[in-house]
Design a protein around this motif. Structure first.
Motif, mmCIF file in Angstrom:
data_model
loop_
_atom_site.group_PDB
_atom_site.id
_atom_site.type_symbol
_atom_site.label_atom_id
_atom_site.label_comp_id
_atom_site.label_asym_id
_atom_site.label_seq_id
_atom_site.Cartn_x
_atom_site.Cartn_y
_atom_site.Cartn_z
ATOM 1 N N PHE A 190 46.204 58.103 -34.699
ATOM 2 C CA PHE A 190 45.505 57.584 -35.876
ATOM 3 C C PHE A 190 43.990 57.558 -35.659
ATOM 4 O O PHE A 190 43.219 57.754 -36.598
ATOM 5 C CB PHE A 190 46.014 56.179 -36.213
ATOM 6 N N ARG A 191 43.565 57.332 -34.420
ATOM 7 C CA ARG A 191 42.137 57.370 -34.120
ATOM 8 C C ARG A 191 41.580 58.773 -34.297
ATOM 9 O O ARG A 191 40.464 58.961 -34.769
ATOM 10 C CB ARG A 191 41.882 56.896 -32.688
ATOM 11 N N ARG A 192 42.369 59.760 -33.925
ATOM 12 C CA ARG A 192 41.904 61.148 -34.052
ATOM 13 C C ARG A 192 41.743 61.566 -35.521
ATOM 14 O O ARG A 192 40.832 62.326 -35.853
ATOM 15 C CB ARG A 192 42.886 62.088 -33.337
ATOM 16 N N LYS A 237 40.985 59.479 -37.755
ATOM 17 C CA LYS A 237 40.013 58.495 -38.265
ATOM 18 C C LYS A 237 40.651 57.540 -39.274
ATOM 19 O O LYS A 237 40.070 57.228 -40.313
ATOM 20 C CB LYS A 237 38.816 59.201 -38.900
ATOM 21 N N TRP A 238 41.853 57.091 -38.951
ATOM 22 C CA TRP A 238 42.477 56.049 -39.748
ATOM 23 C C TRP A 238 42.202 54.666 -39.146
ATOM 24 O O TRP A 238 42.547 53.662 -39.767
ATOM 25 C CB TRP A 238 43.994 56.285 -39.828
ATOM 26 N N PHE A 239 41.629 54.642 -37.974
ATOM 27 C CA PHE A 239 41.239 53.359 -37.354
ATOM 28 C C PHE A 239 39.726 53.346 -37.234
ATOM 29 O O PHE A 239 39.098 54.362 -36.980
ATOM 30 C CB PHE A 239 41.870 53.198 -35.987
ATOM 31 N N SER A 290 47.962 51.880 -40.846
ATOM 32 C CA SER A 290 48.055 52.356 -39.461
ATOM 33 C C SER A 290 48.455 51.229 -38.523
ATOM 34 O O SER A 290 49.305 51.405 -37.630
ATOM 35 C CB SER A 290 46.701 52.934 -39.028
ATOM 36 N N LYS A 316 44.006 52.072 -45.366
ATOM 37 C CA LYS A 316 44.431 53.008 -44.324
ATOM 38 C C LYS A 316 44.553 52.302 -42.978
ATOM 39 O O LYS A 316 45.500 52.533 -42.216
ATOM 40 C CB LYS A 316 43.429 54.162 -44.225
ATOM 41 N N ARG A 317 43.582 51.431 -42.678
ATOM 42 C CA ARG A 317 43.634 50.713 -41.408
ATOM 43 C C ARG A 317 44.838 49.769 -41.356
ATOM 44 O O ARG A 317 45.509 49.656 -40.320
ATOM 45 C CB ARG A 317 42.340 49.935 -41.201
ATOM 46 N N THR A 371 39.615 52.547 -47.218
ATOM 47 C CA THR A 371 39.511 52.499 -45.760
ATOM 48 C C THR A 371 40.295 51.323 -45.188
ATOM 49 O O THR A 371 41.014 51.454 -44.184
ATOM 50 C CB THR A 371 38.036 52.396 -45.342
ATOM 51 N N PHE A 406 48.553 54.967 -31.869
ATOM 52 C CA PHE A 406 47.181 54.491 -32.049
ATOM 53 C C PHE A 406 46.180 55.615 -31.807
ATOM 54 O O PHE A 406 45.223 55.800 -32.560
ATOM 55 C CB PHE A 406 46.917 53.310 -31.111
ATOM 56 N N VAL A 407 46.393 56.396 -30.720
ATOM 57 C CA VAL A 407 45.485 57.513 -30.410
ATOM 58 C C VAL A 407 45.514 58.558 -31.519
ATOM 59 O O VAL A 407 44.471 59.101 -31.922
ATOM 60 C CB VAL A 407 45.866 58.128 -29.047
#
Length: 307
Positions: free
Chosen positions: A301-303, A305-307, A253, A249-250, A246, A298-299
């Motif tokens: 990657f949020r979708r 779930k990398w953030f 990203s 990945k963060r 995790t 950023f959006v």
């Protein structure tokens, strides 16, 4: 240090040695060893075997003396090992019943207190050994309860954060459980030898059955807690691996989001003519486009779930 106790009902303490009494020796010094070997005639090999911290439970006979080694549990003062087992020697002969241990434990005071409270009379030397084995099984169960509480507390703390200290605590408890398991099996083997070698009437059959039940319960409980510790360590290994993935990945990203404006700035930093290079609002426009593209990444990657 040695004490003398009567094996009759009440187990009263004696001021001096009397034939067929119980001689309890803890932390034997030279005077104690001299008394046992010279005055009572105990073979010196028995005493040296008890001093060996790795001595396994067994029983043997030499001349008129019967030598029995058990392993009893106690809290350890060794760093990295919360609980341990140590040899406990029982030497029985025509002159006396002798117990020798090079460590001080809570087992004997509890054993004496129980005998006095129940007003139990020791029928024979095999009966005495059987009751000591029974007391050791009870104390194994007591320490196993403490181990279970420590494992539960470590699991709760690991739910909040994975720390090396909590992992090491469970590993140390696993080590203690291994000592417990081997010691209980050894004591159980001694009980079996004692049962077959003792004449009928010297030991209460119900007592022997109760001791066997307690030892099996302690052994099964040890195995259960060992399995719990092993499954906890396996689960923690998976959790740590997942946390690392995790974090990676963060970080990846975050690096991609920052790479977009860096790449655009690199293009417009070249010493050549570029698009809108002479426009008065080009700098603001480039900054806004860079922020827009970074926000879009950023959006996305949020979708996923990398953030």
């Amino acid at each position: 240090m040695r004490t003398y106790l009567s094996l009759e009902a009440g187990m009263s303490q004696l001021d001096e040695f009397t034939p067929k009494c119980w001689v309890n020796v803890e932390f034997p010094d030279d005077d104690d060893l001299s008394f046992l070997t010279e005055e009572l005639g105990v073979p010196s090999e028995f005493l040296s075997d008890i001093a060996d911290v790795d001595e396994r439970p067994r029983t043997e006979r030499e001349d008129d003396w019967q030598f029995t080694v058990l392993r009893i549990p106690l809290e350890s003062n060794i760093q990295g090992l919360p609980y341990m087992t140590v040899p406990f020697g029982i030497i029985t002969g025509p002159l006396a019943t002798i117990t020798v241990c090079y460590r001080r434990s809570q087992l004997l005071p509890d054993f004496i207190s129980h005998i006095r409270r129940k007003n139990i009379s020791i029928a024979s030397q095999p009966d005495f050994i059987t009751r000591i084995i029974y007391s050791s099984a009870v104390w194994f169960l007591k320490y196993l309860k403490l181990i279970y509480l420590e494992v539960t507390r470590a699991e709760k703390e690991l739910e909040e954060s994975v720390r090396n200290e909590d992992l090491m605590r469970i590993m140390r408890l696993q080590k203690a459980l291994v000592y417990f398991s081997t010691s209980i099996r050894g004591n159980e083997a001694v009980l079996g030898r004692l049962r077959t070698a003792t004449r009928v009437g010297d030991i209460d059959p119900d007592l022997v059955e109760d001791v066997g039940i307690e030892l099996r319960q302690a052994y099964n409980t040890t195995n259960i807690y060992t399995d719990i510790c092993n499954s906890t360590m396996d689960a923690l290994g998976s959790i740590i691996s997942n946390n690392v993935n995790t974090i990676m990945k963060r970080m990846t990203s975050f690096q991609i989001v920052l790479t977009i404006p860096t790449m655009i700035a690199s293009f417009y930093g070249m010493n050549v003519d570029v698009l809108i290079g002479h426009w008065r609002f080009s700098f603001v426009f480039i900054i806004l486009v860079s922020l827009l593209l970074s926000a879009t990444a950023f959006v996305l990657f949020r979708r996923i779930k990398w953030f």
